[in-house]
Design a protein around this motif. Structure first.
Motif, mmCIF file in Angstrom:
data_model
loop_
_atom_site.group_PDB
_atom_site.id
_atom_site.type_symbol
_atom_site.label_atom_id
_atom_site.label_comp_id
_atom_site.label_asym_id
_atom_site.label_seq_id
_atom_site.Cartn_x
_atom_site.Cartn_y
_atom_site.Cartn_z
ATOM 1 N N THR A 5 0.850 -1.188 0.000
ATOM 2 C CA THR A 5 0.000 0.000 0.000
ATOM 3 C C THR A 5 0.885 1.236 0.000
ATOM 4 O OG1 THR A 5 -0.164 0.032 2.404
ATOM 5 C CG2 THR A 5 -1.895 -1.151 1.199
ATOM 6 N N GLY A 6 0.313 2.318 -0.513
ATOM 7 C CA GLY A 6 1.059 3.572 -0.573
ATOM 8 C C GLY A 6 0.112 4.751 -0.582
ATOM 9 N N ARG A 7 0.682 5.934 -0.847
ATOM 10 C CA ARG A 7 -0.077 7.178 -0.845
ATOM 11 C C ARG A 7 0.156 7.906 -2.165
ATOM 12 N NH1 ARG A 7 1.420 12.259 0.501
ATOM 13 N NH2 ARG A 7 3.404 11.496 1.257
ATOM 14 N N VAL A 8 -0.928 8.395 -2.763
ATOM 15 C CA VAL A 8 -0.840 9.114 -4.035
ATOM 16 C C VAL A 8 -0.247 10.499 -3.781
ATOM 17 C CG1 VAL A 8 -2.166 10.090 -5.954
ATOM 18 C CG2 VAL A 8 -2.810 7.869 -4.993
ATOM 19 N N THR A 9 0.794 10.838 -4.539
ATOM 20 C CA THR A 9 1.414 12.159 -4.440
ATOM 21 C C THR A 9 1.259 12.952 -5.731
ATOM 22 O OG1 THR A 9 3.546 11.167 -5.004
ATOM 23 C CG2 THR A 9 3.073 11.509 -2.663
ATOM 24 N N GLY A 10 0.781 12.302 -6.768
ATOM 25 C CA GLY A 10 0.495 12.953 -8.047
ATOM 26 C C GLY A 10 -0.760 12.328 -8.636
ATOM 27 N N ARG A 11 -1.782 13.150 -8.922
ATOM 28 C CA ARG A 11 -3.102 12.668 -9.366
ATOM 29 C C ARG A 11 -2.983 11.581 -10.446
ATOM 30 N NH1 ARG A 11 -7.310 15.274 -12.977
ATOM 31 N NH2 ARG A 11 -9.273 14.557 -12.105
ATOM 32 N N ILE A 12 -3.808 10.528 -10.279
ATOM 33 C CA ILE A 12 -3.843 9.386 -11.188
ATOM 34 C C ILE A 12 -5.202 9.381 -11.883
ATOM 35 C CG2 ILE A 12 -3.748 6.867 -11.347
ATOM 36 C CD1 ILE A 12 -2.220 6.955 -8.629
ATOM 37 N N GLY A 13 -5.214 9.175 -13.189
ATOM 38 C CA GLY A 13 -6.493 9.141 -13.890
ATOM 39 C C GLY A 13 -6.345 8.700 -15.334
ATOM 40 N N PRO A 14 -7.472 8.656 -16.063
ATOM 41 C CA PRO A 14 -7.427 8.269 -17.470
ATOM 42 C C PRO A 14 -6.516 9.224 -18.248
ATOM 43 C CG PRO A 14 -9.693 8.384 -16.690
ATOM 44 C CD PRO A 14 -8.818 8.961 -15.617
ATOM 45 N N GLY A 15 -5.554 8.679 -18.937
ATOM 46 C CA GLY A 15 -4.626 9.493 -19.715
ATOM 47 C C GLY A 15 -3.559 10.192 -18.888
ATOM 48 N N LEU A 16 -3.543 9.958 -17.591
ATOM 49 C CA LEU A 16 -2.555 10.575 -16.699
ATOM 50 C C LEU A 16 -1.684 9.511 -16.051
ATOM 51 C CD1 LEU A 16 -4.848 13.002 -14.637
ATOM 52 C CD2 LEU A 16 -3.356 13.615 -16.545
ATOM 53 N N GLU A 29 9.958 5.510 -1.516
ATOM 54 C CA GLU A 29 10.360 5.677 -2.906
ATOM 55 C C GLU A 29 9.149 6.042 -3.744
ATOM 56 O OE1 GLU A 29 12.724 2.608 -4.691
ATOM 57 O OE2 GLU A 29 13.833 2.243 -2.852
ATOM 58 N N ALA A 30 9.370 6.888 -4.753
ATOM 59 C CA ALA A 30 8.311 7.303 -5.663
ATOM 60 C C ALA A 30 8.257 6.352 -6.864
ATOM 61 C CB ALA A 30 8.563 8.726 -6.143
ATOM 62 N N TYR A 31 7.024 6.025 -7.274
ATOM 63 C CA TYR A 31 6.793 5.172 -8.436
ATOM 64 C C TYR A 31 5.740 5.829 -9.318
ATOM 65 C CZ TYR A 31 9.310 1.406 -6.131
ATOM 66 O OH TYR A 31 10.291 0.659 -5.540
ATOM 67 N N TYR A 32 5.867 5.628 -10.628
ATOM 68 C CA TYR A 32 4.812 6.053 -11.543
ATOM 69 C C TYR A 32 3.600 5.172 -11.291
ATOM 70 C CZ TYR A 32 8.629 8.285 -14.077
ATOM 71 O OH TYR A 32 9.709 9.047 -14.424
ATOM 72 N N ALA A 33 2.401 5.705 -11.552
ATOM 73 C CA ALA A 33 1.201 4.923 -11.283
ATOM 74 C C ALA A 33 0.091 5.224 -12.278
ATOM 75 C CB ALA A 33 0.705 5.188 -9.871
ATOM 76 N N LYS A 34 -0.652 4.172 -12.612
ATOM 77 C CA LYS A 34 -1.853 4.265 -13.439
ATOM 78 C C LYS A 34 -2.988 3.582 -12.679
ATOM 79 C CE LYS A 34 0.362 4.108 -17.976
ATOM 80 N NZ LYS A 34 0.422 3.359 -19.241
ATOM 81 N N PRO A 35 -4.246 3.973 -12.961
ATOM 82 C CA PRO A 35 -5.367 3.317 -12.281
ATOM 83 C C PRO A 35 -5.565 1.900 -12.801
ATOM 84 C CG PRO A 35 -6.198 4.876 -13.898
ATOM 85 C CD PRO A 35 -4.706 5.028 -13.875
ATOM 86 N N ALA A 36 -5.866 0.966 -11.902
ATOM 87 C CA ALA A 36 -6.145 -0.412 -12.320
ATOM 88 C C ALA A 36 -7.411 -0.447 -13.172
ATOM 89 C CB ALA A 36 -6.290 -1.311 -11.101
ATOM 90 N N GLU A 37 -8.399 0.376 -12.818
ATOM 91 C CA GLU A 37 -9.607 0.535 -13.634
ATOM 92 C C GLU A 37 -9.377 1.739 -14.523
ATOM 93 O OE1 GLU A 37 -13.506 0.673 -11.967
ATOM 94 O OE2 GLU A 37 -12.950 -0.727 -10.390
ATOM 95 N N ARG A 38 -9.362 1.531 -15.832
ATOM 96 C CA ARG A 38 -8.986 2.576 -16.783
ATOM 97 C C ARG A 38 -9.705 3.908 -16.585
ATOM 98 N NH1 ARG A 38 -8.285 0.189 -22.739
ATOM 99 N NH2 ARG A 38 -6.024 0.264 -22.573
ATOM 100 N N VAL A 48 -3.654 3.768 -1.520
ATOM 101 C CA VAL A 48 -3.891 2.858 -2.643
ATOM 102 C C VAL A 48 -3.229 1.506 -2.393
ATOM 103 C CG1 VAL A 48 -4.214 4.629 -4.413
ATOM 104 C CG2 VAL A 48 -1.915 3.812 -3.909
ATOM 105 N N LEU A 49 -3.754 0.505 -3.082
ATOM 106 C CA LEU A 49 -3.231 -0.851 -3.063
ATOM 107 C C LEU A 49 -2.644 -1.150 -4.429
ATOM 108 C CD1 LEU A 49 -3.063 -3.711 -1.709
ATOM 109 C CD2 LEU A 49 -5.300 -4.151 -2.753
ATOM 110 N N VAL A 50 -1.437 -1.695 -4.467
ATOM 111 C CA VAL A 50 -0.797 -2.067 -5.739
ATOM 112 C C VAL A 50 -1.367 -3.407 -6.182
ATOM 113 C CG1 VAL A 50 1.368 -2.605 -6.901
ATOM 114 C CG2 VAL A 50 1.319 -0.835 -5.125
ATOM 115 N N VAL A 61 -2.759 0.707 -9.597
ATOM 116 C CA VAL A 61 -3.276 0.803 -8.230
ATOM 117 C C VAL A 61 -4.784 1.017 -8.212
ATOM 118 C CG1 VAL A 61 -1.095 1.726 -7.348
ATOM 119 C CG2 VAL A 61 -2.863 3.308 -8.125
ATOM 120 N N GLU A 62 -5.365 0.725 -7.039
ATOM 121 C CA GLU A 62 -6.780 1.017 -6.788
ATOM 122 C C GLU A 62 -6.889 1.596 -5.382
ATOM 123 O OE1 GLU A 62 -8.383 -3.338 -5.362
ATOM 124 O OE2 GLU A 62 -8.464 -2.857 -7.490
#
Length: 69
Positions: A5-16, A29-38, A48-50, A61-62
């Motif tokens: 589990t982690g914390r979002v530090t940069g908004r995640i969304g469709p096309g982002l 550590e920072a990781y890039y992230a996309k939503p599990a549900e498009r 969030v959960l990876v 993530v979700e």
């Protein structure tokens, strides 16, 4: 990575591609992230959960809430 589990530090969304901070090896550590549900959007400071991982640093993530006891 899957199941962490982690914390979002940069908004995640469709096309982002957002950013998530995970506690790894005694630090954070920072990781890039996309939503599990498009179509999902996940805002900053959401826990969030990876659910998937693409090396070297892309997470899928979700939103995740602590279970109530």
């Amino acid at each position: 990575m899957i199941g962490r589990t982690g914390r979002v530090t940069g908004r995640i969304g469709p096309g982002l591609i957002g950013e998530v901070m995970l506690e790894i090896r005694g630090g954070s550590e920072a990781y890039y992230a996309k939503p599990a549900e498009r179509a999902a959007t996940i805002e900053v400071d959401t826990r969030v959960l990876v659910v998937d991982f693409e090396p070297p640093r892309m997470l899928y993530v979700e939103p995740w809430e602590l279970p109530a006891f």
